[in-house]
Structures are given as structure tokens and as C-alpha cells.
Enzyme design. Structure first.
Site, PDB file in Angstrom:
ATOM      1  N   GLN A   1       0.826  -1.206   0.000  1.00  0.00           N
ATOM      2  CA  GLN A   1       0.000   0.000   0.000  1.00  0.00           C
ATOM      3  C   GLN A   1       0.860   1.255   0.000  1.00  0.00           C
ATOM      4  O   GLN A   1       0.532   2.259  -0.635  1.00  0.00           O
ATOM      5  CB  GLN A   1      -0.917  -0.003   1.221  1.00  0.00           C
ATOM      6  CG  GLN A   1      -2.225   0.729   1.020  1.00  0.00           C
ATOM      7  CD  GLN A   1      -3.073   0.087  -0.069  1.00  0.00           C
ATOM      8  OE1 GLN A   1      -3.066  -1.119  -0.253  1.00  0.00           O
ATOM      9  NE2 GLN A   1      -3.795   0.886  -0.812  1.00  0.00           N
TER      10      GLN A   1
ATOM     11  N   HIS B   1       2.003   2.983  -3.308  1.00  0.00           N
ATOM     12  CA  HIS B   1       1.062   3.725  -4.150  1.00  0.00           C
ATOM     13  C   HIS B   1       1.498   5.178  -4.308  1.00  0.00           C
ATOM     14  O   HIS B   1       1.431   5.749  -5.395  1.00  0.00           O
ATOM     15  CB  HIS B   1      -0.343   3.687  -3.546  1.00  0.00           C
ATOM     16  CG  HIS B   1      -1.178   2.551  -4.044  1.00  0.00           C
ATOM     17  ND1 HIS B   1      -1.600   2.451  -5.349  1.00  0.00           N
ATOM     18  CD2 HIS B   1      -1.677   1.465  -3.414  1.00  0.00           C
ATOM     19  CE1 HIS B   1      -2.318   1.355  -5.506  1.00  0.00           C
ATOM     20  NE2 HIS B   1      -2.382   0.730  -4.350  1.00  0.00           N
TER      21      HIS B   1
ATOM     22  N   GLU C   1      -9.625   1.948   4.336  1.00  0.00           N
ATOM     23  CA  GLU C   1     -10.003   1.526   2.989  1.00  0.00           C
ATOM     24  C   GLU C   1      -9.875  -0.002   2.884  1.00  0.00           C
ATOM     25  O   GLU C   1     -10.781  -0.687   2.423  1.00  0.00           O
ATOM     26  CB  GLU C   1      -9.088   2.197   1.964  1.00  0.00           C
ATOM     27  CG  GLU C   1      -9.331   1.767   0.526  1.00  0.00           C
ATOM     28  CD  GLU C   1      -8.303   2.325  -0.428  1.00  0.00           C
ATOM     29  OE1 GLU C   1      -8.554   2.264  -1.646  1.00  0.00           O
ATOM     30  OE2 GLU C   1      -7.221   2.785   0.008  1.00  0.00           O
ATOM     31  N   HIS C   2      -8.723  -0.533   3.291  1.00  0.00           N
ATOM     32  CA  HIS C   2      -8.479  -1.974   3.309  1.00  0.00           C
ATOM     33  C   HIS C   2      -8.167  -2.409   4.733  1.00  0.00           C
ATOM     34  O   HIS C   2      -7.371  -1.769   5.424  1.00  0.00           O
ATOM     35  CB  HIS C   2      -7.278  -2.348   2.426  1.00  0.00           C
ATOM     36  CG  HIS C   2      -7.359  -1.845   1.029  1.00  0.00           C
ATOM     37  ND1 HIS C   2      -6.698  -0.694   0.612  1.00  0.00           N
ATOM     38  CD2 HIS C   2      -8.008  -2.321  -0.060  1.00  0.00           C
ATOM     39  CE1 HIS C   2      -6.938  -0.504  -0.667  1.00  0.00           C
ATOM     40  NE2 HIS C   2      -7.741  -1.470  -1.108  1.00  0.00           N
TER      41      HIS C   2
ATOM     42  N   ASP D   1      -7.016  -6.163  -5.137  1.00  0.00           N
ATOM     43  CA  ASP D   1      -6.709  -5.062  -6.049  1.00  0.00           C
ATOM     44  C   ASP D   1      -6.829  -5.490  -7.503  1.00  0.00           C
ATOM     45  O   ASP D   1      -7.118  -4.666  -8.370  1.00  0.00           O
ATOM     46  CB  ASP D   1      -5.283  -4.559  -5.797  1.00  0.00           C
ATOM     47  CG  ASP D   1      -5.239  -3.387  -4.835  1.00  0.00           C
ATOM     48  OD1 ASP D   1      -6.305  -2.897  -4.442  1.00  0.00           O
ATOM     49  OD2 ASP D   1      -4.117  -2.953  -4.489  1.00  0.00           O
TER      50      ASP D   1
ATOM     51  N   HIS E   1     -52.520  18.699  -1.370  1.00  0.00           N
ATOM     52  CA  HIS E   1     -52.200  17.275  -1.259  1.00  0.00           C
ATOM     53  C   HIS E   1     -53.446  16.496  -0.810  1.00  0.00           C
ATOM     54  O   HIS E   1     -53.764  15.429  -1.344  1.00  0.00           O
ATOM     55  CB  HIS E   1     -51.073  17.059  -0.236  1.00  0.00           C
ATOM     56  CG  HIS E   1     -49.701  17.367  -0.752  1.00  0.00           C
ATOM     57  ND1 HIS E   1     -49.309  18.625  -1.141  1.00  0.00           N
ATOM     58  CD2 HIS E   1     -48.639  16.556  -0.940  1.00  0.00           C
ATOM     59  CE1 HIS E   1     -48.054  18.590  -1.542  1.00  0.00           C
ATOM     60  NE2 HIS E   1     -47.612  17.341  -1.431  1.00  0.00           N
TER      61      HIS E   1
END
Length: 424
Positions: free
Chosen positions: A254, A257, A321-322, A355, A414
Site C-alpha cells: 500500500q 502507491h 479503505e483496506h 486489487d 395534497h
């Protein structure tokens, strides 16, 4: 990585703080790009490609011949891998289709909901130091399964006006025929507003740098976007049965990235800290992107907690996220997880499989948004439309309820819409 041993809950906010992004310069710059593209169309796209990428664009859209040629430029191994990933992603997303269910809450009243594909979809695919051809599959395949009529893909090209062949090949596997050689915030603007070459879309998907992310957030008054996004992140929970080499590999996967990515490791065993740190140091030395990963590690953390319950509570607070559960009792912890984009269970479930090829979608909420947002799924490409049908008897049964409520709110028209039917 900064170490925290048995931190008090007062420190959790500090531990879970993401790298701070200074938007003061980015927002004005992106606003200018959006405005220019909205007003000048293709001319602005060519100008920004020249300014930011050093590219003199001829045709903005790729030809069918250019897309088809990609198949001859890739190795048989990579093409086979992409096809296997495609099959798994398709299988997982096809399983998410739901049949319409009609219910009758009262006699004479029928209600149901049906899915309709979003007709025009825009995909942004980064193509810089790491061309994310896997993201083409993750977004293009569910768009096709949902039945979206028009899918537009934007990705930056190199100075020779070429798009990475794996991106082109993946797009062809997804049936995407409209590929435009533009990147950055200007690509988001083109899909949001439309230009002479790029069609306007109704929803934009895909990751990107701070400028792309900011552009997506700013155009939300015009188009929908997949979700708020930030730098990539992973949180690993490791007990005494975890393999420190596996944990280190997941953290570095990770971290590579980008320099603003963040990795967090929570362990219930203090003795694991030095083992994990040593494994990280050893593996980092041989990574081609070691400089990027090293910068990410500077603002990453390793935390020792008293037990797994506390580790899960801290993970939920962080909302990664993960989330990787490198634990013997990983499955027993699942019901306690309330905030995570995607979860990987056990020592043989590396995040990188998700991924690329297991089938689940890798477009996930970051920056703590997993507290309220889901990752991309088949539903992301649908609109849900509700339907209802009443018989005369059904209307008569519910009329008093509706007129009473409408008049209590002061909305007489209404009420009248019901009463006039009852008088007939």
C-alpha cells in the site's frame, strides 16, 4: 513508522490522523481549469495537455485501430491474467443483480422498486507512474453488466500521444470504445461539462491525484461521482500467529502507491513490533518504488493493543479503505467490524489479490469515509426507481390517513388530490 504502545483512547484521534493536504492552492487552480474547459472546450484541453504534460494533441479521441493494436503489444501472460481477472470480476458483480420484488402493504396497494442503468458513465484512469489498467476492469465491467448505454474513458497519454497498451486492452475487454487521451482535472471537467469531442456524462468514477480528486468534488453540482476519495491506505491487525514477513509485504504494497499513502499496523503482541519493522526494512531495500514507499512510512503507525477487541475498536475508529485480519480467529471478528472498505481474512489473503483479480471491487472509500460510504458495486451504476399502483379500494382504505397527515402539515392541495378522487 511511529510506535504507540497500549495508547489511551484519548490518543486515537492522533493515531488515526491522515496526512494533511493543503487545498488552498489546489482549489483555485482546479476552479480555473474547470472554468476554462467549460468555456473553451477542446481548445482548453489541448492547451492544458501542452502545459501540464508537454503533449501536442492531435486527435483527442483514440481510433478503433489504436485500441485494437494494444492486443499485439502485450505479452500472452499479461493478456491471460487480464482475462482471468475479468472473469472473476464479472462473476462477482453479476451475482449482485437483484430481482424486483412487489409488496402489498395494504389491500389494493402495490409497491415495488426497479433498477435502471445510468445511461452515461465517465471513467477516469490514471496513467502516470502506475497506469491503473486494473481499474478499467473494476469500473468498465460493472458498467457493462448494468447496461449503461455510453461509457467514456479518459486517461493521459505520453508525449507520443500513446496510451498504455494494457489500458487500451482492458478497455476493449470491457467493450469500451470511447477513449480520450486527456488526464488531470481537465479530463474531469470535459466529462462533467462536455466538449466538442468528449460527451457529457451523468456520473464520474475513478481515482486520481489531488487535482483530479478536487475536480470531482467541485463538479458535483453538475454530475454525480462515485465517492469522496483520498490517498490509499491499509490497516493490518496482527495477532501472535501472524507472519511478520507477510504483514510487512502488505504494508509496503500500500505504501508504494504514493508518498501520501498511509499504512497502519495494530498488533496484540509487543514482540511482533521489532519483527515487523525488520521485515519492512529488509523488503523496502529491494523495491523499485522504495523512495515513494519510504515517504509513506514516515507518517504511518504501528500500535500495540491489549487484545483483539481493542484492536477492532481502533480499526473501526480509523475506518480503513483496506482491512487485513492476520489473525487465527479472523472469521470470529467479522461481526464486530463496522467501518471498512474491504476486508481480507487470514494469512493467505493479501490485499493485492483484491486489487487485481479475486473479483471484489477495488474502488473503495478512503480518508475515513468508510464510516458512511460503500465501495463501488453493481448498484453504483444503477438508479433505483420506485413504483406504486392503487386500486379504487386501496385508495379508499388509505385516504383518511393521507388527508389527515396532509392537512396537519398545511398542504391542502395534497389532501384535495385524494378527496377529489373519493368524491368520484
Amino acid at each position: 513508522m511511529k510506535l504507540y504502545k497500549y495508547p489511551h483512547r484519548d490518543l486515537w484521534s492522533e493515531i488515526c490522523a491522515r496526512p494533511v493536504q493543503d487545498d488552498r492552492k489546489i482549489i483555485p487552480a482546479v476552479t480555473g481549469i474547470l472554468s476554462a474547459v467549460q468555456k473553451q472546450g477542446d481548445a482548453a484541453l489541448r492547451s492544458f495537455s501542452r502545459k501540464f504534460d508537454g503533449v501536442e494533441l492531435g486527435s483527442i479521441e483514440m481510433t478503433a485501430t489504436e485500441i485494437k493494436a494494444a492486443a499485439q503489444q502485450l505479452s500472452p501472460q499479461l493478456k491471460a491474467a487480464l482475462k482471468q481477472a475479468k472473469n472473476n470480476i464479472e462473476a462477482f458483480h453479476r451475482s449482485q443483480k437483484e430481482a424486483s420484488k412487489k409488496i402489498t402493504p395494504m389491500q389494493g396497494i402495490t409497491c415495488w422498486r426497479e433498477s435502471r442503468p445510468i445511461e452515461k458513465i465517465g471513467l477516469y484512469i490514471p496513467g502516470g507512474s502506475a497506469p491503473l489498467f486494473s481499474t478499467v476492469l473494476m469500473l468498465g465491467l460493472p458498467a457493462r453488466i448494468a447496461g449503461c448505454k455510453e461509457v467514456v474513458l479518459c486517461t493521459p497519454c505520453n508525449k507520443e500521444q500513446q496510451v498504455h497498451p494494457a489500458i487500451r486492452y482492458a478497455a476493449a475487454l470491457c467493450g469500451i470504445q470511447k477513449i480520450f487521451k486527456i488526464g488531470g482535472a481537465q479530463a474531469i471537467a470535459a466529462m462533467a461539462y462536455g466538449t466538442e469531442s468528449v460527451p457529457q456524462v451523468f456520473k464520474i468514477f475513478g481515482p486520481g491525484n489531488q487535482y483530479v480528486t478536487t475536480a470531482k468534488q467541485l463538479v458535483q453540482n453538475r454530475v454525480a461521482i462515485d465517492m469522496p476519495a483520498g490517498p490509499s491506505e491499509v490497516l493490518v491487525i496482527a495477532d501472535g500467529t501472524a507472519d511478520p514477513h507477510f504483514v510487512a509485504a502488505d504494508l509496503l504494497a500500500q505504501a508504494e502507491h504514493g508518498p501520501d499513502s498511509q499504512v497502519v499496523c495494530i498488533t496484540t503482541q509487543a514482540r511482533m513490533v521489532k519483527k515487523i519493522e525488520a521485515a519492512v526494512a529488509a523488503q523496502l531495500k529491494v523495491l523499485p518504488r522504495k523512495d515513494i514507499a519510504a515517504k509513506a512510512l514516515e507518517h504511518s503507525r504501528i500500535v500495540v493493543t491489549k487484545n483483539l477487541n481493542e484492536a477492532i475498536a481502533l480499526s473501526n475508529f480509523y475506518a480503513p479503505e483496506h482491512l487485513i485480519l492476520a489473525c487465527k480467529t479472523g472469521n470470529a471478528l467479522l461481526k464486530s467490524i463496522t467501518a471498512a472498505g474491504s476486508v481480507f481474512i487470514g494469512n493467505h489473503s493479501p490485499e493485492s489479490v483484491g486489487d487485481y483479480a479475486s473479483g471484489t471491487n477495488h474502488t473503495l472509500p478512503t480518508n475515513g469515509y468508510a464510516t458512511a460510504y460503500s465501495g463501488v458495486s453493481l448498484d453504483s451504476f444503477y438508479k433505483k426507481i420506485t413504483f406504486q399502483q392503487l386500486t379504487a379500494k386501496g385508495l379508499k382504505t388509505i385516504a383518511a390517513t393521507v388527508t389527515t397527515m396532509a392537512e396537519a402539515e398545511g398542504l391542502q392541495a395534497h389532501s384535495n388530490a385524494v378527496k377529489i378522487r373519493m368524491t368520484k
